[in-house]
Scaffold this motif. Structure first.
Motif, PDB file in Angstrom:
ATOM      1  N   LEU A 272      -8.467  -5.782   9.448  1.00 33.22           N
ATOM      2  CA  LEU A 272      -7.735  -4.582   9.677  1.00 33.22           C
ATOM      3  C   LEU A 272      -6.596  -4.432   8.705  1.00 33.22           C
ATOM      4  CD1 LEU A 272      -7.705  -4.505  13.564  1.00 33.22           C
ATOM      5  CD2 LEU A 272      -8.745  -2.819  12.096  1.00 33.22           C
ATOM      6  N   ALA A 273      -5.898  -5.583   8.480  1.00 33.93           N
ATOM      7  CA  ALA A 273      -4.795  -5.588   7.554  1.00 33.93           C
ATOM      8  C   ALA A 273      -5.286  -5.235   6.186  1.00 33.93           C
ATOM      9  CB  ALA A 273      -4.143  -6.963   7.538  1.00 33.93           C
ATOM     10  N   LEU A 274      -6.508  -5.745   5.801  1.00 39.13           N
ATOM     11  CA  LEU A 274      -7.070  -5.462   4.498  1.00 39.13           C
ATOM     12  C   LEU A 274      -7.394  -3.991   4.391  1.00 39.13           C
ATOM     13  CD1 LEU A 274      -8.033  -6.979   1.897  1.00 39.13           C
ATOM     14  CD2 LEU A 274     -10.296  -7.226   3.089  1.00 39.13           C
ATOM     15  N   ASN A 275      -7.963  -3.493   5.478  1.00 40.06           N
ATOM     16  CA  ASN A 275      -8.266  -2.109   5.535  1.00 40.06           C
ATOM     17  C   ASN A 275      -7.013  -1.291   5.417  1.00 40.06           C
ATOM     18  OD1 ASN A 275     -11.060  -2.386   5.628  1.00 40.06           O
ATOM     19  ND2 ASN A 275     -11.085  -2.265   7.874  1.00 40.06           N
ATOM     20  N   ALA A 276      -5.953  -1.692   6.132  1.00 39.92           N
ATOM     21  CA  ALA A 276      -4.697  -1.008   6.116  1.00 39.92           C
ATOM     22  C   ALA A 276      -4.095  -1.007   4.744  1.00 39.92           C
ATOM     23  CB  ALA A 276      -3.757  -1.654   7.107  1.00 39.92           C
ATOM     24  N   THR A 277      -4.250  -2.123   3.985  1.00 38.01           N
ATOM     25  CA  THR A 277      -3.721  -2.271   2.684  1.00 38.01           C
ATOM     26  C   THR A 277      -4.418  -1.292   1.769  1.00 38.01           C
ATOM     27  OG1 THR A 277      -3.393  -4.571   3.142  1.00 38.01           O
ATOM     28  CG2 THR A 277      -3.314  -4.009   0.823  1.00 38.01           C
ATOM     29  N   ILE A 278      -5.750  -1.305   1.930  1.00 37.52           N
ATOM     30  CA  ILE A 278      -6.530  -0.437   1.154  1.00 37.52           C
ATOM     31  C   ILE A 278      -6.120   1.007   1.450  1.00 37.52           C
ATOM     32  CG2 ILE A 278      -8.954   0.430   0.784  1.00 37.52           C
ATOM     33  CD1 ILE A 278      -9.713  -2.593   1.499  1.00 37.52           C
ATOM     34  N   GLU A 279      -5.888   1.258   2.772  1.00 38.74           N
ATOM     35  CA  GLU A 279      -5.547   2.594   3.149  1.00 38.74           C
ATOM     36  C   GLU A 279      -4.172   2.945   2.638  1.00 38.74           C
ATOM     37  OE1 GLU A 279      -7.607   5.072   4.672  1.00 38.74           O
ATOM     38  OE2 GLU A 279      -9.100   3.428   4.699  1.00 38.74           O
ATOM     39  N   ALA A 280      -3.299   1.957   2.614  1.00 37.14           N
ATOM     40  CA  ALA A 280      -1.948   2.124   2.161  1.00 37.14           C
ATOM     41  C   ALA A 280      -1.933   2.393   0.706  1.00 37.14           C
ATOM     42  CB  ALA A 280      -1.129   0.896   2.500  1.00 37.14           C
ATOM     43  N   ALA A 281      -2.775   1.647  -0.069  1.00 39.41           N
ATOM     44  CA  ALA A 281      -2.879   1.795  -1.461  1.00 39.41           C
ATOM     45  C   ALA A 281      -3.315   3.153  -1.739  1.00 39.41           C
ATOM     46  CB  ALA A 281      -3.779   0.732  -2.031  1.00 39.41           C
ATOM     47  N   ARG A 282      -4.215   3.735  -0.950  1.00 41.81           N
ATOM     48  CA  ARG A 282      -4.697   5.035  -1.083  1.00 41.81           C
ATOM     49  C   ARG A 282      -3.610   6.075  -0.785  1.00 41.81           C
ATOM     50  NH1 ARG A 282     -10.231   5.368   1.990  1.00 41.81           N
ATOM     51  NH2 ARG A 282     -11.401   4.058   0.705  1.00 41.81           N
ATOM     52  N   PHE A 290       3.719   1.075   4.497  1.00 43.85           N
ATOM     53  CA  PHE A 290       2.652   0.600   5.332  1.00 43.85           C
ATOM     54  C   PHE A 290       1.942  -0.631   4.781  1.00 43.85           C
ATOM     55  CE2 PHE A 290      -1.478   1.066   7.429  1.00 43.85           C
ATOM     56  CZ  PHE A 290      -1.047   0.905   8.797  1.00 43.85           C
ATOM     57  N   ALA A 291       1.840  -0.479   3.348  1.00 41.62           N
ATOM     58  CA  ALA A 291       1.227  -1.622   2.693  1.00 41.62           C
ATOM     59  C   ALA A 291       1.932  -2.900   3.006  1.00 41.62           C
ATOM     60  CB  ALA A 291       1.149  -1.410   1.175  1.00 41.62           C
ATOM     61  N   VAL A 292       3.293  -2.745   3.056  1.00 44.73           N
ATOM     62  CA  VAL A 292       4.077  -3.942   3.362  1.00 44.73           C
ATOM     63  C   VAL A 292       3.760  -4.464   4.736  1.00 44.73           C
ATOM     64  CG1 VAL A 292       6.416  -4.869   3.702  1.00 44.73           C
ATOM     65  CG2 VAL A 292       5.932  -3.330   1.786  1.00 44.73           C
ATOM     66  N   SER A 295       0.494  -6.011   4.757  1.00 46.78           N
ATOM     67  CA  SER A 295       0.577  -7.345   4.209  1.00 46.78           C
ATOM     68  C   SER A 295       1.122  -8.328   5.197  1.00 46.78           C
ATOM     69  CB  SER A 295       1.420  -7.296   2.946  1.00 46.78           C
ATOM     70  OG  SER A 295       1.760  -8.516   2.511  1.00 46.78           O
ATOM     71  N   GLU A 296       2.190  -7.801   5.869  1.00 50.08           N
ATOM     72  CA  GLU A 296       2.807  -8.653   6.904  1.00 50.08           C
ATOM     73  C   GLU A 296       1.831  -9.043   7.980  1.00 50.08           C
ATOM     74  OE1 GLU A 296       5.911 -10.375   7.563  1.00 50.08           O
ATOM     75  OE2 GLU A 296       6.096  -9.787   5.385  1.00 50.08           O
ATOM     76  N   VAL A 297       1.082  -7.987   8.412  1.00 48.77           N
ATOM     77  CA  VAL A 297       0.066  -8.272   9.466  1.00 48.77           C
ATOM     78  C   VAL A 297      -0.941  -9.264   8.989  1.00 48.77           C
ATOM     79  CG1 VAL A 297      -1.822  -7.257  10.781  1.00 48.77           C
ATOM     80  CG2 VAL A 297       0.374  -6.114  10.697  1.00 48.77           C
ATOM     81  N   LYS A 298      -1.393  -8.999   7.649  1.00 49.41           N
ATOM     82  CA  LYS A 298      -2.364  -9.920   7.060  1.00 49.41           C
ATOM     83  C   LYS A 298      -1.849 -11.313   7.056  1.00 49.41           C
ATOM     84  CE  LYS A 298      -5.208 -10.819   3.132  1.00 49.41           C
ATOM     85  NZ  LYS A 298      -5.420 -10.785   1.794  1.00 49.41           N
ATOM     86  N   SER A 299      -0.564 -11.449   6.681  1.00 46.81           N
ATOM     87  CA  SER A 299       0.039 -12.785   6.706  1.00 46.81           C
ATOM     88  C   SER A 299       0.049 -13.380   8.088  1.00 46.81           C
ATOM     89  CB  SER A 299       1.459 -12.690   6.136  1.00 46.81           C
ATOM     90  OG  SER A 299       2.213 -13.759   6.536  1.00 46.81           O
ATOM     91  N   LEU A 300       0.357 -12.594   9.090  1.00 48.07           N
ATOM     92  CA  LEU A 300       0.373 -13.076  10.465  1.00 48.07           C
ATOM     93  C   LEU A 300      -1.029 -13.495  10.899  1.00 48.07           C
ATOM     94  CD1 LEU A 300       2.875 -10.697  12.305  1.00 48.07           C
ATOM     95  CD2 LEU A 300       3.111 -13.191  11.961  1.00 48.07           C
ATOM     96  N   ALA A 301      -1.912 -12.587  10.477  1.00 48.18           N
ATOM     97  CA  ALA A 301      -3.313 -12.954  10.833  1.00 48.18           C
ATOM     98  C   ALA A 301      -3.711 -14.244  10.222  1.00 48.18           C
ATOM     99  CB  ALA A 301      -4.281 -11.855  10.407  1.00 48.18           C
TER     100      ALA A 301
END
Lengths: 425, 176
Positions: A272-282, A290-292, A295-301
């Motif tokens: 989800l975090a990856l998706n969010a990043t991708i979405e954020a990048a978009r 959001f990307a941040v 990223s934070e979520v990804k890190s937590l995950a």
């Protein structure tokens, strides 16, 4: 007597000659008469010297040749015959009697007057001699019999006295031996008494020891009981532990599933975090913030994933430990079970021991009674031995006495026999 | 001197039991003395008897065996008693209990024989008659006199032996 006998013959002659004298001279007649008388008288004179010398054989031979004087000469011869016969009979019968031939009597037949009386006196004397001889013979036979008896008696009594003496002797020896035996018995019975005393003490010691042993065995039984109870308790605890461990395992398995779920969630979160990043990048810049966050979520995950990974590791570790714990608990249970078995064995052993000690106790009691009896008996034996010793002493005295009496008897018998033997002489 | 051919008669002469017959002989058996009782029983005067052999009064019923015993004794200078059946000059018989002794001189030599005879009791005569009859029977089985006498002596000796007595004991017991 001769003249007296001759006188009537002379007268007879005168009477018978008278008729003849008628034819002869008186002188011739007287001469013839004288010749006849001379002849007869010379016949008598002839034998006188022999008779005087005691020769009774002398006889007038031709006595019939003297006519009317013949009868007188015959009578004279007859007197000599009878005298001679009497003397022969007297001598022969007395001689025979002297030699014991009493059948040869003094013949009374043919004996007259004094000769007859004399013959009867001789026969009476001989009969008396015969009686004496017969009595003497009987007495001698009786004496011989007595001597035989005395000799036999002497032999028997000598043998008897000798055997009596030897008996008294051996009796004396035996009484000595008896004394020895009695003394030995007394010593032995003293020893036995001491031994039995010792035995009694030992028995008492054994009894005490047995008592102590019984107590120990009972203590062991008690301890074993306790131990059994404890091990039963331990077994139940181990069961509890086992259950807890099972629960723990189930719990750890649940945790593992939860952790897996978390890990799945973290993975999805990461996606989800990856998706969010991708979405954020978009979304560019707008999406920068959001990307941040993404990223934070990804890190937590990631962190969660890592954490679950380490939890998983831990759980694995826990599970492995639990497995070990299960093994241990099973072993403990096994050991407890073994302990139980051992305790049971000990229990049955102690029971057996108790039975045995009971028996021992009984036996010891009996032994105690036995030794007491032995003690009592040995006392009696000792008393008997003492009495035997006394009796043996008396016996010895008696046998010595007997020896003296027998010796006295011997000398008295000897005196008696000697007096009997001398009596016959 | 011996009277021959005297026929024995079964007539007995006896003499008093207070009388004795006495005769003497020389060593040859010839009579040297007889007393009046002898003369009376033998029916023989003194004159006839003197010098005659003593067998002059022997009776044929007398066993020779008895004279054997008689001579055996007197030759041994011993007395002997014997029952003897004698015969008188007329053939009558008379039993005597004869006592015969040798007459011995001062030097111890036998110079003759002396015989005193007593009367015998009826019981003695009866017993001895039986015995002498038996002895005679034995003697007469032999034609030879010597053999006959030997047989008689053996018979009497056996008899005495059987009864365990001597001749003297026997002769004194006769008729008792």
């Amino acid at each position: 007597m001769l003249l007296k006998k001759l006188k009537p013959t002379m007268n007879d002659m005168n009477v018978s000659i008278n008729p003849v004298s008628k034819n002869s001279s008186e002188l011739d007649i007287v001469k013839a008469e004288l010749e006849a008388y001379k002849s007869a008288f010379s016949a008598i004179t002839e034998i006188c010297p022999e008779l005087k010398r005691g020769n009774l054989e002398a006889r007038i031979v031709g006595w019939q040749d003297h006519g009317e004087l013949s009868d007188t000469l015959s009578d004279l011869n007859y007197i000599l015959d009878v005298t001679d016969a009497y003397v022969r009979e007297a001598g022969a019968s007395l001689g025979a009697a002297e030699n014991g031939h009493f059948f040869r009597k003094c013949l009374e037949r043919g004996m007259v007057g004094s000769f007859d009386i004399g013959a009867k006196v001789i026969n009476a004397g001989c009969a008396s001699m015969e009686e004496s001889a017969s009595l003497k013979a009987i007495e001698e036979a009786a004496q011989a019999e007595r001597e035989k008896l005395v000799e036999g008696f002497n032999g028997t009594i000598t043998e008897f006295v000798a055997s009596l003496l030897s008996s008294a002797n051996s009796l004396n020896g035996l009484s000595g031996q008896l004394t020895e035996y009695a003394d030995e018995t007394q010593t032995l019975s003293s020893n036995v008494a001491a031994a039995s005393e010792q035995a009694s003490m030992n028995v008492q010691t054994v009894a005490a020891a047995t008592e102590e042993y019984t107590q120990s065995v009972q203590e062991i039984a008690r301890q074993v009981e306790i131990s059994h109870n404890q091990s039963t308790l331990a077994a139940s605890e181990a069961d509890t532990a086992k259950n807890s461990i099972n629960d723990l395992q189930l719990a750890s398995q649940s945790i593992g599933e939860v952790v897996k779920m978390i890990n799945d969630i973290a993975g999805q979160t990461n996606l989800l975090a990856l998706n969010a990043t991708i979405e954020a990048a978009r979304a560019g810049e707008a999406g920068k913030g959001f990307a941040v966050v993404a990223s934070e979520v990804k890190s937590l995950a990631t962190q969660t994933a890592d954490a679950t990974k380490s939890i998983d590791g831990e759980i694995n570790e826990v599970q492995s430990k639990i497995g070990l714990s299960v093994d241990v608990v099973e072993k403990v249970t096994e050991i407890i079970s073994e302990l139980n078995t051992i305790a049971q064995t000990i229990s049955s052993s102690t029971n057996e021991q108790l039975d045995a000690t009971k028996e021992i106790s009984q036996n010891v009691q009996e032994a105690s009674i036995g030794t007491k009896e032995v003690s009592e008996h040995i006392n009696k034996v000792s008393e008997t031995a003492s009495r035997t010793s006394e009796s043996a002493g008396e016996l010895s005295e008696a046998s010595q006495n007997m020896e003296m009496i027998v010796k006295d008897l011997e000398s008295q018998v000897e005196t008696f026999i000697n007096s009997l033997m001398n009596h016959k002489n | 001197m011996t009277e021959k051919n005297i026929t024995p008669q079964n007539i007995e002469s006896t003499f008093g039991d207070d009388e004795i017959i006495v005769s003497k002989t020389n060593l040859k058996g010839h009579i040297t003395y007889v007393n009046d009782v002898f003369c009376r029983l033998a029916e023989m005067p003194e004159e006839k008897a003197l010098g005659a052999p003593h067998s002059i009064i022997r009776h044929p019923d007398m066993p020779r065996t008895i004279f054997y015993f008689l001579w055996q004794q007197i030759e041994a200078k011993k007395e002997i008693f014997a029952y003897v059946k004698n015969m008188s000059m007329t053939g009558k018989y008379y039993w005597v209990f004869a006592h015969v002794t040798p007459t011995i001189d001062a030097n111890g030599n036998t110079v003759g024989y002396h015989s005193s005879r007593r009367s015998a009791l009826p019981a003695q005569k009866s017993a001895i008659t039986d015995l002498y009859g038996k002895i005679l029977e034995v003697e007469r089985k032999h034609s030879n006199r010597k053999q006959g006498m030997d047989a008689g002596v053996a018979f009497v000796s056996d008899l005495l032996k059987q009864n365990g007595v001597s001749y003297d004991e026997f002769v004194w017991s006769v008729g008792n």
